[in-house]
Write a protein that holds these residues in place. Structure first.
Motif, PDB file in Angstrom:
ATOM      1  N   VAL A 114       6.201   9.638 -10.800  1.00  0.00           N
ATOM      2  CA  VAL A 114       7.096   8.786 -10.257  1.00  0.00           C
ATOM      3  C   VAL A 114       5.944   9.308  -8.552  1.00  0.00           C
ATOM      4  O   VAL A 114       6.146  10.383  -8.803  1.00  0.00           O
ATOM      5  N   ARG A 115       6.193   7.902  -8.201  1.00  0.00           N
ATOM      6  CA  ARG A 115       5.556   8.864  -6.481  1.00  0.00           C
ATOM      7  C   ARG A 115       6.769   8.406  -5.621  1.00  0.00           C
ATOM      8  O   ARG A 115       7.685   7.060  -5.882  1.00  0.00           O
ATOM      9  N   ASN A 116       6.675   9.051  -5.048  1.00  0.00           N
ATOM     10  CA  ASN A 116       7.539   9.414  -3.336  1.00  0.00           C
ATOM     11  C   ASN A 116       7.564   8.496  -2.268  1.00  0.00           C
ATOM     12  O   ASN A 116       6.271   8.921  -1.971  1.00  0.00           O
ATOM     13  N   VAL A 117       8.076   7.866  -1.602  1.00  0.00           N
ATOM     14  CA  VAL A 117       8.009   7.436  -0.235  1.00  0.00           C
ATOM     15  C   VAL A 117       9.243   7.903   0.162  1.00  0.00           C
ATOM     16  O   VAL A 117      10.753   7.653   0.081  1.00  0.00           O
ATOM     17  N   THR A 118       9.116   7.827   2.118  1.00  0.00           N
ATOM     18  CA  THR A 118      10.583   7.566   2.338  1.00  0.00           C
ATOM     19  C   THR A 118      10.414   6.994   2.784  1.00  0.00           C
ATOM     20  O   THR A 118      10.565   5.521   2.814  1.00  0.00           O
ATOM     21  N   ARG A 119      12.293   6.466   3.068  1.00  0.00           N
ATOM     22  CA  ARG A 119      12.772   5.868   3.486  1.00  0.00           C
ATOM     23  C   ARG A 119      12.582   5.352   4.793  1.00  0.00           C
ATOM     24  O   ARG A 119      13.142   4.157   4.921  1.00  0.00           O
ATOM     25  N   LYS A 120      12.039   6.073   5.620  1.00  0.00           N
ATOM     26  CA  LYS A 120      11.955   5.539   7.126  1.00  0.00           C
ATOM     27  C   LYS A 120      10.833   4.174   6.330  1.00  0.00           C
ATOM     28  O   LYS A 120      10.667   3.748   6.715  1.00  0.00           O
ATOM     29  N   TYR A 121       9.855   4.861   5.647  1.00  0.00           N
ATOM     30  CA  TYR A 121       8.812   4.138   5.390  1.00  0.00           C
ATOM     31  C   TYR A 121       9.282   2.610   4.661  1.00  0.00           C
ATOM     32  O   TYR A 121       8.264   1.336   5.281  1.00  0.00           O
ATOM     33  N   LEU A 122       9.737   2.509   3.901  1.00  0.00           N
ATOM     34  CA  LEU A 122      10.687   1.776   3.143  1.00  0.00           C
ATOM     35  C   LEU A 122      11.632   0.428   4.403  1.00  0.00           C
ATOM     36  O   LEU A 122      11.624  -0.925   4.490  1.00  0.00           O
ATOM     37  N   LYS A 140      17.585   9.665  11.833  1.00  0.00           N
ATOM     38  CA  LYS A 140      16.179  10.515  10.923  1.00  0.00           C
ATOM     39  C   LYS A 140      16.515  10.860  10.366  1.00  0.00           C
ATOM     40  O   LYS A 140      15.514  10.955   9.414  1.00  0.00           O
ATOM     41  N   SER A 141      17.495  12.137   9.920  1.00  0.00           N
ATOM     42  CA  SER A 141      17.180  13.118   9.020  1.00  0.00           C
ATOM     43  C   SER A 141      17.307  11.945   7.480  1.00  0.00           C
ATOM     44  O   SER A 141      16.184  12.562   5.846  1.00  0.00           O
ATOM     45  N   TRP A 142      18.275  11.140   7.691  1.00  0.00           N
ATOM     46  CA  TRP A 142      18.380  10.268   6.533  1.00  0.00           C
ATOM     47  C   TRP A 142      17.018   9.551   5.867  1.00  0.00           C
ATOM     48  O   TRP A 142      16.969   9.281   4.739  1.00  0.00           O
ATOM     49  N   LEU A 143      16.632   9.195   6.790  1.00  0.00           N
ATOM     50  CA  LEU A 143      15.320   8.304   7.159  1.00  0.00           C
ATOM     51  C   LEU A 143      13.941   9.368   6.145  1.00  0.00           C
ATOM     52  O   LEU A 143      13.130   8.223   6.033  1.00  0.00           O
ATOM     53  N   GLU A 144      14.098  10.358   6.305  1.00  0.00           N
ATOM     54  CA  GLU A 144      12.866  11.149   6.388  1.00  0.00           C
ATOM     55  C   GLU A 144      13.134  11.719   4.740  1.00  0.00           C
ATOM     56  O   GLU A 144      12.281  12.036   4.300  1.00  0.00           O
ATOM     57  N   GLY A 145      13.974  11.575   4.593  1.00  0.00           N
ATOM     58  CA  GLY A 145      14.771  11.155   3.088  1.00  0.00           C
ATOM     59  C   GLY A 145      13.630  10.859   2.057  1.00  0.00           C
ATOM     60  O   GLY A 145      13.052   9.729   2.598  1.00  0.00           O
ATOM     61  N   GLU A 184       0.442  -1.196  -0.443  1.00  0.00           N
ATOM     62  CA  GLU A 184       0.040   0.150   0.230  1.00  0.00           C
ATOM     63  C   GLU A 184       0.866   1.625   0.280  1.00  0.00           C
ATOM     64  O   GLU A 184       0.905   1.842   0.801  1.00  0.00           O
ATOM     65  N   ILE A 185       1.317   1.708  -1.015  1.00  0.00           N
ATOM     66  CA  ILE A 185       2.181   2.681  -1.188  1.00  0.00           C
ATOM     67  C   ILE A 185       1.928   4.057  -1.219  1.00  0.00           C
ATOM     68  O   ILE A 185       1.921   4.928  -1.204  1.00  0.00           O
ATOM     69  N   GLU A 186       0.432   4.412  -1.614  1.00  0.00           N
ATOM     70  CA  GLU A 186      -0.611   5.323  -1.499  1.00  0.00           C
ATOM     71  C   GLU A 186      -0.892   6.133  -0.139  1.00  0.00           C
ATOM     72  O   GLU A 186      -0.808   6.820   0.191  1.00  0.00           O
ATOM     73  N   ALA A 187      -0.547   5.472   1.388  1.00  0.00           N
ATOM     74  CA  ALA A 187      -1.333   5.398   1.990  1.00  0.00           C
ATOM     75  C   ALA A 187       0.450   6.567   2.514  1.00  0.00           C
ATOM     76  O   ALA A 187       0.399   7.210   3.490  1.00  0.00           O
ATOM     77  N   SER A 188       1.065   6.368   2.369  1.00  0.00           N
ATOM     78  CA  SER A 188       2.470   6.500   2.423  1.00  0.00           C
ATOM     79  C   SER A 188       3.350   7.193   1.392  1.00  0.00           C
ATOM     80  O   SER A 188       3.891   8.177   1.924  1.00  0.00           O
ATOM     81  N   GLY A 189       2.819   7.708   0.379  1.00  0.00           N
ATOM     82  CA  GLY A 189       3.675   8.261  -0.587  1.00  0.00           C
ATOM     83  C   GLY A 189       3.114   9.926  -1.382  1.00  0.00           C
ATOM     84  O   GLY A 189       1.144   9.797  -1.417  1.00  0.00           O
ATOM     85  N   SER A 190       3.302  10.480  -2.035  1.00  0.00           N
ATOM     86  CA  SER A 190       2.595  10.906  -3.367  1.00  0.00           C
ATOM     87  C   SER A 190       2.667  10.355  -4.802  1.00  0.00           C
ATOM     88  O   SER A 190       4.204  10.446  -4.608  1.00  0.00           O
ATOM     89  N   GLN A 191       2.187  11.567  -5.254  1.00  0.00           N
ATOM     90  CA  GLN A 191       1.898  10.796  -6.922  1.00  0.00           C
ATOM     91  C   GLN A 191       2.336  11.821  -7.683  1.00  0.00           C
ATOM     92  O   GLN A 191       1.530  13.080  -7.307  1.00  0.00           O
ATOM     93  N   GLY A 192       3.537  12.225  -8.133  1.00  0.00           N
ATOM     94  CA  GLY A 192       3.202  13.729  -8.923  1.00  0.00           C
ATOM     95  C   GLY A 192       3.057  13.453 -10.379  1.00  0.00           C
ATOM     96  O   GLY A 192       2.665  12.213 -10.760  1.00  0.00           O
ATOM     97  N   THR A 193       2.827  14.599 -11.525  1.00  0.00           N
ATOM     98  CA  THR A 193       2.432  13.664 -12.338  1.00  0.00           C
ATOM     99  C   THR A 193       3.933  13.290 -13.413  1.00  0.00           C
ATOM    100  O   THR A 193       3.316  13.401 -14.584  1.00  0.00           O
ATOM    101  N   SER A 194       4.834  13.462 -13.072  1.00  0.00           N
ATOM    102  CA  SER A 194       6.000  12.761 -13.701  1.00  0.00           C
ATOM    103  C   SER A 194       5.756  11.098 -13.901  1.00  0.00           C
ATOM    104  O   SER A 194       6.654  10.397 -14.103  1.00  0.00           O
TER     105      SER A 194
END
Length: 190
Positions: free
Chosen positions: A15-23, A90-95, A3-13
């Motif tokens: 590409v969907r961004n998820v945090t490293r923390k989520y992974l 923590k900061s790396w995981l938020e990337g 379930e990537i939708e719950a944790s990421g944002s999808q752009g128009t390009s």
């Protein structure tokens, strides 16, 4: 399935961004004894989450291998202690981590018309299977009546029930409706 939708944002390009923390959290939830197996399971989960082209699979594997090497290095630096890992990085995981979104295939051909916009012949063709499988026409009439009530058309449902209960009632409704139309045309002046 992931379930990537719950944790990421999808752009128009695409590409969907998820945090490293989520992974990282998804990786930790894998039932594997060591880090390599957890990462491999996570990679398989990512690859099976969408229908990717060969080119997209290659790009995802490349990005994930970079993530894999980074997380292994950081994990070993904190001696495999999760609480230390979470606080130190923590900061790396938020990337973010970019996931390619599989392109939805474009529909070819003529666009479908809505049923209510279709002509009489098309409506008969579209309902032919339903009419042939349901032998009891009262079943269809009752279903239509219930749907009319659900959509707030109680009067239409009442008319349908009256017609179903008394076939001669249909003729009376038709004559009354025709007479109403004639009176309206006389008043307007057609």
């Amino acid at each position: 399935m992931m379930e990537i939708e719950a944790s990421g944002s999808q752009g128009t390009s695409g590409v969907r961004n998820v945090t490293r923390k989520y992974l990282f959290d998804r990786m930790q939830s894998q039932n594997s004894p060591n880090l390599d197996e957890k990462l491999n399971s996570l990679q398989q989960e990512l690859l099976s989450s969408e229908k990717y082209s060969d080119e997209q699979i290659s790009a995802l594997k490349h990005n994930f291998s970079h993530f894999k090497s980074q997380i292994k290095k950081k994990w070993l630096q904190v001696h495999k202690k999760e609480d230390v890992f979470l606080s130190k990085y923590k900061s790396w995981l938020e990337g973010g981590f970019e996931l390619t979104v599989a392109a939805k295939p474009k529909r070819c051909g003529r666009p479908q018309k809505h049923f209510s916009d279709s002509g009489e012949r098309s409506k008969r063709r579209k309902t032919a299977e339903l009419r042939s499988t349901v032998k009891d026409k009262d079943f269809i009439m009752h279903a239509a009546s219930v749907e009319l009530i659900k959509s707030g058309k109680r009067d239409a449902s009442k008319v349908l029930k009256d017609i179903q209960n008394s076939p001669t009632r249909a003729t009376k409704y038709k004559k009354a409706f025709a007479n109403t139309g004639k009176k309206e045309r006389l008043i307007i002046g057609y």
